[in-house]
Design an enzyme around this catalytic site. Structure first.
Site: not given
Length: 334
Positions: A122, A136, A138-140, A294-297
């Site tokens: 992402s 933006h 995002n690929y998942r 991991r909230v920061e990420s």
């Protein structure tokens, strides 16, 4: 008594001993792909602003997996740029299994828990210059497995979308054409279908406007859509189309002149971006509700600065009003 190695442990051994090949499980191939593309994208963005280095944090999860977060802040081109990969091994409880079975009938309904794997790339890029659009991507990939690591259900999701502060039609056309070309190589029905899905998904109901000028969005693409190899190839081509689709836009806008009015409007539009991500985005919600998240990420997607003004209205006939009008009614760009 020694505990049996987990699926994550066995995958780590397999990668170390044999590497990742076309015969490897899809989860390992997707992990290798997103790490490769992360490296390519970060290198290209770094070239735009060599003076401000990306900070790279590598982290691991107790249950298996981990990620790499590459973030640049307060650069000359980007106020904030984040490019993250995330690998998650975990166990789905029964309520989550029942929920997923709605879209994926291959999942066994009679088990109390299921091993799962998720991998994603992402990115969110927030430029300094109000003339340059936020983007933006995002690929998942997601799969469920039995205790031996054998996949029993899988699917792909993702997309990319453009969020301008000021509208330049040629930028929107270029971005959409780039992603349409990638879609058309695989199925000419993909672009119109996934473009409509994107317009619907990135909509802010309480504002009655879209977050930006769209792109594509899709989710839950599994064996009922096409076979695994075809969908993996599609995702690869979508990822490869990103840099040619966005870099020319930011390159021609990053040095354009702007003043306090344009910066204020950019901050107001960033506020809308925050509203969507924190209130409506499923990915943010899923991430924050994942144990050991991991909230920061996860919150990397938020801009460094944003603004909310009471009862602000765009001036009649202004560029700001034109932007709002397009966000109220999606446009067919190509």
């Amino acid at each position: 008594m020694t505990e049996a190695p987990t699926i994550a442990d066995r995958d780590t051994i397999s990668k170390r001993e044999s590497g990742v090949t076309e015969k490897s499980p899809m989860r390992l191939r997707m992990e290798a792909l997103i790490k490769e593309k992360q490296g390519e994208i970060v290198a290209a963005l770094q070239e735009l602003d060599p003076a401000h280095k990306f900070r790279t944090d590598t982290w691991s999860r107790p249950a298996g997996g981990g990620g790499i977060s590459c973030v640049q802040q307060d650069g000359d081109v980007f106020e904030k740029a984040g490019v993250n990969t995330s690998i998650v091994y975990g166990t789905l409880p029964r309520p989550a299994i029942q929920k997923m079975r709605v879209n994926h009938k291959a999942i066994d309904p009679d088990v109390d828990s299921l091993e799962f794997f998720a991998a994603g790339l992402s990115l969110v890029l927030h430029p300094q210059n109000p003339n340059a659009p936020t983007v933006h991507l995002n690929y998942r990939y997601f799969e469920t497995m039995d205790n031996d690591g054998k996949c029993n259900a899988w699917w792909f999701g993702g997309g990319t979308d453009l969020t301008p502060t000021y509208l330049y039609d040629e930028d929107a056309i270029h971005f959409h054409k780039s992603i349409k070309d990638a879609c058309d190589k695989h199925d000419r029905g993909y672009y119109p279908r996934f473009k409509q899905w994107c317009d619907k998904y990135f909509y802010i109901p309480h504002r009655q406007e879209s977050r930006g000028v769209g792109g594509i969005f899709f989710d839950d693409l599994d064996v009922e859509e096409k076979d695994q190899e075809q969908l993996f190839s599609f995702v690869k081509d979508c990822l490869s189309s990103f840099l040619p689709g966005y870099l020319p836009i930011v390159s021609r806008r990053k040095d354009m002149p702007f003043g306090e009015r344009e910066k204020q409007w950019q901050q107001l539009r960033r506020g809308r971006y925050v509203e969507f991500n924190l209130v409506h985005d499923r990915g943010t919600s899923f991430g924050l509700n994942t144990p050991s998240a991991r909230v920061e990420s996860i919150l990397m997607s938020l801009p460094l600065t944003a603004r909310w003004m009471y009862m602000h209205e765009a001036e009649k006939g202004s560029r700001e009003e034109r932007m709002i009008n397009v966000l109220k009614q999606p446009v067919e760009w190509v």
